[in-house]
Enzyme design. Structure first.
Site, PDB file in Angstrom:
ATOM      1  N   SER A 117      18.310  62.704  48.293  1.00  0.00           N
ATOM      2  CA  SER A 117      19.433  62.490  49.269  1.00  0.00           C
ATOM      3  C   SER A 117      19.771  61.164  49.576  1.00  0.00           C
ATOM      4  O   SER A 117      20.755  60.782  49.783  1.00  0.00           O
ATOM      5  CB  SER A 117      19.019  63.607  50.526  1.00  0.00           C
ATOM      6  OG  SER A 117      17.894  63.153  50.975  1.00  0.00           O
TER       7      SER A 117
ATOM      8  N   SER B 293      26.085  63.194  54.829  1.00  0.00           N
ATOM      9  CA  SER B 293      26.209  62.066  55.666  1.00  0.00           C
ATOM     10  C   SER B 293      26.633  62.224  57.118  1.00  0.00           C
ATOM     11  O   SER B 293      26.076  61.736  58.029  1.00  0.00           O
ATOM     12  CB  SER B 293      27.300  61.366  54.926  1.00  0.00           C
ATOM     13  OG  SER B 293      27.111  60.838  53.642  1.00  0.00           O
TER      14      SER B 293
ATOM     15  N   ASN C 278      21.721  59.502  46.742  1.00  0.00           N
ATOM     16  CA  ASN C 278      22.842  60.027  46.160  1.00  0.00           C
ATOM     17  C   ASN C 278      23.987  60.704  47.185  1.00  0.00           C
ATOM     18  O   ASN C 278      24.864  61.043  46.753  1.00  0.00           O
ATOM     19  CB  ASN C 278      22.381  61.235  45.037  1.00  0.00           C
ATOM     20  CG  ASN C 278      21.819  60.656  44.073  1.00  0.00           C
ATOM     21  OD1 ASN C 278      22.184  59.845  43.150  1.00  0.00           O
ATOM     22  ND2 ASN C 278      20.471  61.160  43.707  1.00  0.00           N
ATOM     23  N   TYR C 279      23.195  60.941  48.495  1.00  0.00           N
ATOM     24  CA  TYR C 279      24.299  61.824  49.245  1.00  0.00           C
ATOM     25  C   TYR C 279      24.478  61.126  50.594  1.00  0.00           C
ATOM     26  O   TYR C 279      25.518  61.482  51.161  1.00  0.00           O
ATOM     27  CB  TYR C 279      23.547  63.178  49.260  1.00  0.00           C
ATOM     28  CG  TYR C 279      23.735  63.976  48.126  1.00  0.00           C
ATOM     29  CD1 TYR C 279      24.892  64.565  47.743  1.00  0.00           C
ATOM     30  CD2 TYR C 279      22.499  64.544  47.507  1.00  0.00           C
ATOM     31  CE1 TYR C 279      24.894  65.355  46.661  1.00  0.00           C
ATOM     32  CE2 TYR C 279      22.808  65.154  46.346  1.00  0.00           C
ATOM     33  CZ  TYR C 279      23.829  65.796  46.001  1.00  0.00           C
ATOM     34  OH  TYR C 279      24.043  66.494  44.887  1.00  0.00           O
ATOM     35  N   LEU C 280      23.635  60.120  51.028  1.00  0.00           N
ATOM     36  CA  LEU C 280      23.641  59.747  52.200  1.00  0.00           C
ATOM     37  C   LEU C 280      24.567  58.421  52.259  1.00  0.00           C
ATOM     38  O   LEU C 280      24.142  57.323  51.634  1.00  0.00           O
ATOM     39  CB  LEU C 280      22.593  59.352  53.028  1.00  0.00           C
ATOM     40  CG  LEU C 280      21.745  60.413  53.126  1.00  0.00           C
ATOM     41  CD1 LEU C 280      20.330  60.254  53.550  1.00  0.00           C
ATOM     42  CD2 LEU C 280      22.297  61.630  54.086  1.00  0.00           C
TER      43      LEU C 280
END
Ligand SMILES: *[C@@H]1O[C@H](CO)[C@@H](O)[C@H](O)[C@H]1NC(C)=O
Ligand SMILES: *[C@@H]1O[C@H](CO)[C@@H](O)[C@H](O)[C@H]1NC(C)=O
Ligand SMILES: *[C@@H]1O[C@H](CO)[C@@H](O)[C@H](O)[C@H]1NC(C)=O
Ligand SMILES: *[C@@H]1O[C@H](CO)[C@@H](O)[C@H](O)[C@H]1NC(C)=O
Ligand SMILES: CC(=O)N[C@H]1CO[C@H](CO)[C@@H](O)[C@@H]1O
Length: 575
Positions: free
Chosen positions: A529, A412, A532-534
């Site tokens: 990403s 992020s 799930n990650y940003l």
């Protein structure tokens, strides 16, 4: 009179604080305690339909009629015949082994070599079928659409407490051959059909329980209000448990997602303290503390996974930080013009290769040398460490901290930094290219690689043809404009030609941006990403700041999943 007002104030304060309290309570349940849950259960895969008689299978040049179970598994292979998978040794071996289990003893004795099997007619048949589907009339297509809509209305929603909620994927995957990502050792194995007898249902006792198909029964019906899944079963390839849950757009899922990014935000606030601590620990007298501290440094700097977070199949030899072995790293006190370089090379999650060279601090390097002393290649690098020890330590450092939180945090913050650096006030296509580049920087960080899609060259060629055509169109229009100028034509005509040139220039630029984007994205998967990650609030803030249409960044499913962030709309979001 006065006392009336003070009473009013007291009552107001009381009401307000109870609202606040209720809100807090709802958050702290992490969304997974329902009182009432009613649903219709899953949609099972349709039963196998035997092939029509004219579709033949040949073994060693001779016609062979297969029993239905053997035929079904053969069709899975035939459907993939054009795919590279079916040429892979491992895939063929695994398929053949599982296929034999479905054969009658007569078939087993006849079919002894997969290389003598001829699946061509089956494969042609399925290709013709998919072609026919494409050629269907509007009416036929509409009928299918209506049927799907009916199924969605019947099975796609549940009632959780007083809300009607969308269910995520309520269809059970049909049987087929397992592919896996990368060179998965189980590729080609038979992914079995899931029967009602394999399925566990979770719903309220006092709800209308879902009915199994006639003549069958569920494995079990449970009433556990601490879990958010409605249906679960165990798949046979990895032995992992699969769930049907609520749609990502549902209230509960949105809250979970929100919490995940809030945890990453908390890490941001204390990460400097954690770093100071692990640097101190590199000097510890205790070996286990040193190892833990170096592992943490890797997780922080390289966004590595902790290792065996989820049980992989016992044969898939995949590695995370804690399970690194001596053979997975090489140390170079000098490499090119850098000092203290560590080279990583191992198979990570989903058997995707992780390769990286990174200069590390001298103390880390010295510690690694120490950990390697007197060890064999197959020995553990961190012999005093395992995932549970590391996770316990992370919990002590910060409530809710896991290796995954480091990934989320790094992903992020990297996105945010990259967006700041790359975005300029240009055209919309240029901004989108910048966004995708920022997203790519994160995907590379998280090692989300993919093989270049099979259709890549072809689609690039098509795009290039379009670009060439546009270019021709542009120079033709430019010439016309010039001609008009020399002939001193009416200025009105002139203006519209100028406009046309401008428009074509814009279209050309857009196409060129697309080509650059696609080329740069050849071997990178952005989806994981992004999903799930940003922190979606970063993307939402960026979209608003730069006036980019939301649908250029998030497609429909993603907009549903991130509805909570889109609604939240924090201006000038600072991660
Ligand atoms: C497989 O069968 C098809 C006809 O069904 C035939 O045309 C083809 O030559 C066969 N291939 C081999 C390798 O025998
Ligand atoms: C994120 O990871 C990269 C390397 O993968 C590292 O260089 C960087 O320091 C990390 N950034 C933060 C803020 O943790
Ligand atoms: C990790 O190590 C600790 C201490 O050595 C041990 O008690 C524990 O069982 C280990 N856990 C696993 C999952 O290996
Ligand atoms: C949205 O994009 C994801 C990949 O990021 C893809 O899997 C999904 O199918 C897309 N959904 C729609 C509705 O286009
Ligand atoms: C009552 C009961 O057994 N509930 C189960 C529902 O499913 C979850 C996940 O498998 C279990 O942890 C619960 O125990």
């Amino acid at each position: 009179f006065h006392s009336f007002y003070s009473l009013l104030v007291i009552v107001l304060i009381h009401i307000l604080s109870s609202i606040h309290f209720r809100w807090e309570e709802e958050r702290s349940t992490d969304g997974s305690k329902w009182k009432f849950l009613e649903h219709k259960g899953p949609v099972l895969a349709p039963p196998y339909e035997p092939l029509p008689g004219h579709v033949r299978f040949f073994y060693d040049g001779k016609l062979l009629r297969l029993s239905a179970p053997a035929e079904e598994v053969a069709t899975f292979f035939a459907k993939m015949l054009d795919h590279e998978y079916t040429t892979k040794e491992m895939f063929r071996k695994n398929f053949y082994k599982d296929w034999r289990k479905e054969m009658t003893s007569e078939e087993k004795s006849k079919i002894t070599d997969i290389n003598k099997c001829n699946f061509t007619e089956m494969s042609e048949y399925f290709k013709a079928q998919s072609e026919a589907r494409k050629q269907m009339s509007k009416d036929e297509k509409l009928k299918i659409k209506e049927e799907n809509e009916r199924i969605l209305q019947e099975y796609g929603f549940c009632v959780m407490d007083n809300h009607k909620e969308r269910i995520g994927n309520f269809r059970i995957e049909p049987p087929g051959l397992f592919r896996g990502r990368g060179d998965h050792p189980k590729m080609g194995m038979l992914k079995r059909r899931i029967r009602p007898e394999d399925i566990i249902i979770n719903c309220s006792k006092d709800s209308k329980h879902p009915k199994p198909p006639q003549g069958t029964r569920w494995k079990e019906v449970r009433h556990d209000n601490k879990v958010t899944w409605l249906v679960s079963w165990t798949e046979n390839i990895q032995g992992s448990i699969k769930y049907i849950m609520l749609n990502p757009s549902s209230r509960i899922k949105g809250e979970k997602d929100w919490q995940k990014y809030e945890t990453a935000r908390r890490l941001k606030k204390c990460v400097e303290r954690l770093r100071a601590q692990y640097r101190e620990d590199w000097k510890s007298k205790e070996m286990r503390v040193r190892q833990r501290a170096v592992a943490l440094y890797f997780i922080d700097k390289l966004a590595l996974r902790a290792g065996n977070e989820k049980e992989e199949g016992e044969t898939a030899d995949t590695v995370g930080c804690c399970s690194l072995r001596v053979e997975h790293i090489k140390l170079y006190s000098k490499m090119d013009d850098q000092e203290y370089v560590v080279e990583f090379d191992f198979l990570g999650k989903d058997s995707i290769r992780y390769y990286n060279k990174m200069p590390v601090e001298k103390r880390v390097f010295k510690n690694l040398q120490l950990f390697l002393e007197n060890k064999q290649p197959e020995d553990d690098l961190f012999d005093r460490l395992n995932t549970s020890i590391l996770n316990k330590h992370l919990q002590e450092l910060m409530d809710g901290l896991t290796a995954k939180v480091f990934r989320t945090y790094n992903a992020s913050i990297t996105l945010q930094q990259q967006l700041k650096e790359l975005t300029t006030d240009e055209s919309i296509p240029a901004k989108i290219l910048s966004y995708n580049r920022a997203n790519r920087a994160v995907a590379i960080l998280c090692n989300h690689q993919r093989a270049a899609p099979k259709t890549f060259e072809k689609s690039m060629q098509n795009l290039q043809t379009k670009i060439d055509e546009k270019q021709k169109q542009l120079s033709a229009t430019r010439k016309q404009l010039k001609g008009a100028k020399t002939e001193h034509k009416a200025s009105h005509d002139d203006r519209s030609k100028k406009k046309a040139v401008q428009r074509i220039e814009e279209q050309l630029m857009k196409l060129q941006m697309q080509a650059t984007d696609r080329e740069e994205n050849k071997q990178i998967a952005l989806g994981t990403s992004k999903l799930n990650y940003l922190d979606p609030r970063i993307s939402v803030a960026w979209v608003k700041k730069w006036d980019v249409p939301m649908e250029k960044i998030y497609n429909k499913t993603q907009r549903e999943k991130f509805a909570w962030a889109i609604d939240m709309a924090e201006e000038d979001y600072e991660f």
